[in-house]
Design a protein around this motif. Structure first.
Motif, mmCIF file in Angstrom:
data_model
loop_
_atom_site.group_PDB
_atom_site.id
_atom_site.type_symbol
_atom_site.label_atom_id
_atom_site.label_comp_id
_atom_site.label_asym_id
_atom_site.label_seq_id
_atom_site.Cartn_x
_atom_site.Cartn_y
_atom_site.Cartn_z
ATOM 1 N N ASP B 10 -47.305 -22.015 33.985
ATOM 2 C CA ASP B 10 -48.034 -23.290 33.846
ATOM 3 C C ASP B 10 -49.331 -23.111 33.057
ATOM 4 O O ASP B 10 -50.385 -23.635 33.433
ATOM 5 C CB ASP B 10 -48.337 -23.894 35.232
ATOM 6 C CG ASP B 10 -47.066 -24.287 35.963
ATOM 7 O OD1 ASP B 10 -45.997 -24.346 35.326
ATOM 8 O OD2 ASP B 10 -47.141 -24.514 37.186
ATOM 9 N N GLU B 54 -38.424 -23.776 35.445
ATOM 10 C CA GLU B 54 -37.949 -23.749 34.068
ATOM 11 C C GLU B 54 -38.543 -22.527 33.376
ATOM 12 O O GLU B 54 -39.749 -22.308 33.433
ATOM 13 C CB GLU B 54 -38.428 -25.029 33.361
ATOM 14 C CG GLU B 54 -37.311 -25.816 32.754
ATOM 15 C CD GLU B 54 -37.776 -27.080 32.072
ATOM 16 O OE1 GLU B 54 -38.608 -27.818 32.659
ATOM 17 O OE2 GLU B 54 -37.314 -27.327 30.947
ATOM 18 N N GLU B 56 -38.714 -20.692 29.661
ATOM 19 C CA GLU B 56 -38.404 -20.933 28.248
ATOM 20 C C GLU B 56 -37.373 -19.914 27.771
ATOM 21 O O GLU B 56 -37.481 -18.721 28.059
ATOM 22 C CB GLU B 56 -39.682 -20.894 27.408
ATOM 23 C CG GLU B 56 -40.564 -22.099 27.679
ATOM 24 C CD GLU B 56 -41.757 -22.214 26.732
ATOM 25 O OE1 GLU B 56 -41.830 -21.453 25.749
ATOM 26 O OE2 GLU B 56 -42.623 -23.072 27.004
ATOM 27 N N HIS B 76 -42.461 -22.785 33.566
ATOM 28 C CA HIS B 76 -43.011 -24.091 33.952
ATOM 29 C C HIS B 76 -42.526 -24.417 35.358
ATOM 30 O O HIS B 76 -41.324 -24.523 35.603
ATOM 31 C CB HIS B 76 -42.558 -25.177 32.973
ATOM 32 C CG HIS B 76 -42.931 -24.868 31.557
ATOM 33 N ND1 HIS B 76 -44.199 -25.064 31.070
ATOM 34 C CD2 HIS B 76 -42.211 -24.325 30.533
ATOM 35 C CE1 HIS B 76 -44.246 -24.676 29.795
ATOM 36 N NE2 HIS B 76 -43.047 -24.214 29.459
ATOM 37 N N THR B 77 -43.465 -24.594 36.275
ATOM 38 C CA THR B 77 -43.072 -24.878 37.665
ATOM 39 C C THR B 77 -43.270 -26.349 38.007
ATOM 40 O O THR B 77 -42.973 -26.762 39.121
ATOM 41 C CB THR B 77 -43.896 -24.044 38.667
ATOM 42 O OG1 THR B 77 -45.203 -24.614 38.763
ATOM 43 C CG2 THR B 77 -43.998 -22.589 38.233
ATOM 44 N N ASP B 78 -43.787 -27.116 37.064
ATOM 45 C CA ASP B 78 -44.117 -28.504 37.413
ATOM 46 C C ASP B 78 -43.695 -29.481 36.313
ATOM 47 O O ASP B 78 -44.309 -30.522 36.136
ATOM 48 C CB ASP B 78 -45.630 -28.609 37.675
ATOM 49 C CG ASP B 78 -45.973 -29.848 38.466
ATOM 50 O OD1 ASP B 78 -45.164 -30.248 39.320
ATOM 51 O OD2 ASP B 78 -47.042 -30.440 38.203
ATOM 52 N N SER B 79 -42.641 -29.134 35.588
ATOM 53 C CA SER B 79 -42.177 -30.035 34.523
ATOM 54 C C SER B 79 -41.451 -31.226 35.146
ATOM 55 O O SER B 79 -41.098 -31.214 36.328
ATOM 56 C CB SER B 79 -41.219 -29.278 33.596
ATOM 57 O OG SER B 79 -40.054 -28.928 34.306
#
Lengths: 504, 356
Positions: B10, B54, B56, B76-79
């Motif tokens: 993040d 998520e 990449e 990404h933990t907060d998409s």
């Protein structure tokens, strides 16, 4: 915790010897193997062929068998006082409806399915005589491992189990691993509803498979090959065992071991299959690591489907380019399983990428007015008959939101309610979900329930969250079963909305 | 030591040891990723799917508890995709869980993490209960209660029992929606290898495994008091849960903080009934010449004991005395008993009942 040196891999065969899971059996097997009793019990309850001993006749409740009147047969048995139980697809859709006796032998209700006529030009040619000369293995040894892999690359051979992964990449990966102990595992756990091609190879051309597997073992440097064969395929297993005896003089130190499945569709998933051989509950592993690096007992493992390996001998004898040119947009020939509303259900070897119409023509034509088809097993969902000219290959079907999968093609005519067809598939996935991860375990139940409510009450509100549940099953599940289990329902609703409207 | 791994979670870049998971990296970056089936003491299973993130370059969402961090990885933990996944997954869990009148996962034991996640992350569609058909077990053991309707099948209890305690009394059983936690042949825990340590209760995220004596109690009313277990010499730390001046439950401090590393044995966790038992002695007793025990004050009792012991020493010598202390005593108390034997009475005859 299991004892050091525990013989976990013996659990399932011992369960069979004990006649299945009865009180006290888990304790006895625990003593024999060194695996904790509770653990043995957990393994036993996972596999339907050992978890409930004493089952009488098993009647297939797969899509094709239901279309072919399995209910009437069941009622008939009931009338004669014969104990029976509904079970998941038995992999004989070409002779639907199908049932097995208590010894798992086929009850001969229908005629044997058709195959393509004998044609020596066909790479697998199911109609030809099986060849036990092992010339292709000798040729592989003559040209060397690197050249064998090069021929596979030229052939463009992709995994025939469903995922379509290029064979030469897998073979190279295992061959290139540092660990000197490697295994070859043959996935003969054919259980996808609508699929019965590997069974025909095992019955008619077992030497094709044995030779392909021996070549694979020689190329990747494995001395043991495990063939994990579906437990309900007793006839195919006998055929393979007989062929192995004849093959022994040619194998030159390569040992081929047969491991029987015990009734769990999920064990066709490659990592669940490895768990099953190791004597565990058949729950798929997290990937990575992939089996090519860490497979059976953590060792590099090459796993191929029966048909994939059965293509190898002809590729080596006639060249990769020759095999490649068999296909249309994608390489090779393909065994298509055809069942449902067609004149001659069976296994047809055709160029990869034929259309539905071409395939059904080989199978004697449609029965009734075709309305829908499922192109690649239950997990491929349904397509409308308007897609009849689409190439039945990986790219062609992916573009239609479906997949070639196992090439188990089921044709449905206009007598079928697509909600009912979707329910039969949903029942299958609910019964066969391993239950490990929440999206699949709960999602399969929710989708099944939605269909039940729709069919029983015709209340459209019961279907309102189907897409969202499907989205999460696809995103959140560990393995392919959960990711695709909703597709029959979702595609039926998408392509046949009239079957999901209240006013009919 | 091999080089550390740099990973961005993040937008926060952190360094972790090679082999660390994405979850560890997120924690290092100060980012909380919700989990249910994760426990540092057992191997990751990745089955609850709560911690999917998520990454990449990865087509699929991946379980952060099991996925190895690698150099240059961007997570990404907060998409939007992860948030949607969490909400729909939680909706699905609710369809397979007993709910309270507010439609939230019912509170049990020392709290329900599923409920916390629902409150924190929200849910998606309201789904009907699936009413899964699970086999039940009649179990007359006095300590461990299992409610399959509160179980999310994270398998932590089974993994703890096997990997930490090496007892392996329980297992995942059956398949699909019928899956449940079972014993061999569904026997009572008393008739299995179970040692009733209650570790299954401690690791259960939803309270499906609870202390039977504390069933139905409201953990929010409980005050936690740290003490040392006095059943043996290990020195396990206990948290006594006290409500209305009574001990109602005993838990271990969290793993990694005390000598017992989150573990307790059956005595430490469950043998506290004596504290409030009617038969418990609350005042010293001295046996009179008539053979009857009568209540006495501590000075009287100590004086009587000293007089008796000194009398033996005078008449028969110090080595006629022997001192046996209890395994219920702490190390310090045992030290004092041998000090008393050697320094006050002059004998080496001292023993402790757990020292055999």
């Amino acid at each position: 915790m299991e004892r050091k040196g525990a013989r976990r891999e013996r659990i399932l065969e011992l369960l069979e010897e004990h006649g299945g899971l009865r009180e006290g059996v888990a304790a006895a097997i625990s003593a024999e193997t060194g695996v904790p009793e509770a653990d043995v019990y957990g393994v036993a309850t996972f596999y339907t062929l050992v978890s409930r001993p004493g089952v009488g006749v098993r009647i297939c409740q797969g899509l094709t068998c239901k279309l072919a009147g399995a209910d009437a047969r069941a009622a008939e048995l009931q009338g004669h006082g014969v104990d029976h139980e509904w079970v998941s697809c038995l992999g004989r859709c070409d002779r639907a409806p199908v049932a097995l006796d208590p010894e798992l032998e086929l009850i001969p209700w229908g005629a044997r399915g058709a195959i393509s006529p004998d044609d020596p030009e066909l790479p697998m040619n199911l109609g030809g005589a099986d060849d036990a000369s092992y010339r292709a293995l000798a040729r592989a040894r003559g040209i060397g491992a690197a050249q064998v892999i090069e021929q596979l690359r030229a052939a463009g051979l992709q995994g025939r189990g469903g995922a379509g992964f290029p064979a030469h990449i897998k073979w190279s990966a295992v061959r290139g691993e540092a660990d000197p102990v490697r295994y070859v595992v043959v996935n003969a756990d054919e259980s996808e509803p609508g699929t019965f091609k590997d069974r025909e190879i095992l019955l008619r051309r077992p030497h094709l498979l044995i030779e392909g597997a021996a070549i694979a073992a020689w190329v990747v440097g494995a001395s043991i090959v495990y063939v994990y064969i579906r437990g309900e395929f007793t006839d195919a297993r006998r055929s393979l065992e007989a062929a192995l005896e004849a093959a022994a003089p040619h194998l030159d130190g390569i040992e081929i071991r047969i491991v029987a499945g015990h009734g769990a569709y999920i064990c066709g998933e490659e990592t669940a299959l490895l768990e099953a051989i190791e004597g565990r509950r058949g729950m798929p592993r997290l990937k990575p690591p992939y089996p090519t690096r860490s497979g059976l007992w953590g060792k590099p493992t090459l796993m191929n489907n029966v048909e994939t390996l059965a293509c190898v001998p002809s590729i080596l004898l006639r060249g990769g380019d020759w095999f490649q040119s068999w296909g249309r947009d994608e390489p090779g020939s393909k065994l298509y399983c055809l069942s449902g509303h067609v004149a001659r259900p069976g296994v047809y070897e055709l160029p990869l990428g034929v259309t539905l119409d071409e395939l059904v023509e080989a199978g004697g034509g449609y029965v009734g007015t075709p309305r829908a088809f499922s192109p690649g097993g239950a997990a491929s969902g349904f397509l409308p008959i308007s897609e009849r000219s689409r190439p039945l290959d990986m790219g062609g079907l992916a573009a239609a939101g479906s997949m070639l999968g196992s090439a188990g093609v089921v044709v449905l005519n206009d007598t079928v309610d697509m909600a009912q067809a979707a329910r039969w598939q949903a029942i299958f996935f609910q019964d066969e979900s391993c239950g490990q991860c929440a999206p699949c375990r709960i999602g399969c139940s929710l989708q099944r329930r939605s269909l039940d409510r729709w069919i029983d009450d015709r209340d459209p509100a019961t279907l309102q969250h189907v897409e969202e549940i499907h989205w999460e099953m696809e995103e959140g599940s560990i393995c392919g079963l959960g990711m695709t289990a909703s597709l029959p329902l979702v595609t039926a609703m998408r392509h046949f909305p009239e079957d999901f409207r209240s006013q009919r | 030591m091999s080089q550390s791994v740099r990973i961005t979670v993040d937008g926060v870049e952190v360094q972790v040891e090679p082999g660390a998971t994405v979850l560890t990296a997120a924690t290092t970056a100060g980012i909380a990723v919700p989990t249910l089936c994760h426990e540092a003491r057992v191997d990751p299973m990745g089955s609850c799917r709560m911690c999917l993130v998520e990454i990449e370059g990865q087509r699929r969402l991946q379980p952060s508890c099991a996925f190895p961090a690698s150099d240059g990885m961007v997570v990404h933990t907060d998409s939007g995709r992860v948030r949607r996944h969490r909400r729909v997954l939680l909706s699905m869990y609710l369809a397979d869980h007993e709910l309270d009148e507010d439609g939230l996962p019912k509170e049990r034991g020392t709290g329900n993490r599923l409920r916390q996640h629902v409150l924190e992350h929200g849910t998606g569609p309201t789904l009907p209960p699936i009413a899964a058909d699970r086999s039940y077990r009649e179990d007359d053991n006095p300590y461990v209660h299992f409610d399959p309707e509160a179980c999310i099948l994270c398998n932590l209890c089974v993994r703890y029992c096997d990997e930490v305690e090496a007892v392996s009394a329980i297992t995942l059983a059956n398949r699909g929606s019928h899956t449940t936690i079972a014993t061999a042949d569904q026997r009572s825990l008393l008739d299995t290898s179970c040692e009733l340590c209650g570790g299954c209760i401690a690791v259960c995220p939803t309270g499906a495994m609870t202390e039977r004596p504390a069933l139905g109690l409201d953990w929010r009313r409980e005050e936690k008091i740290r003490t040392t277990c006095n059943f043996c010499g290990v020195g396990c730390q206990l948290d006594l849960h006290v409500a209305d001046d009574r001990i109602v439950r005993i838990t271990s401090p969290e793993p990694g903080r005390t000598v017992n590393d989150g573990n307790l044995c059956v005595k430490g966790r469950f043998a506290y009934e004596f504290v409030h038992h009617d038969d418990r002695l609350t005042t010293p007793l001295i046996r009179g010449g008539d053979g009857e025990l009568r209540p006495a004050s501590w000075p009287e009792a100590l004086a009587a004991a000293a007089a008796g012991l000194l009398g033996v020493k005078e008449r028969h010598g110090a080595d006629a005395l022997g001192f046996v202390s209890s395994s219920r005593c702490t190390g310090e108390e045992n030290y004092l008993v041998q000090k008393l034997a050697r320094a006050a009475f002059g004998t080496n005859n001292c023993h402790q009942c757990a020292a055999t």
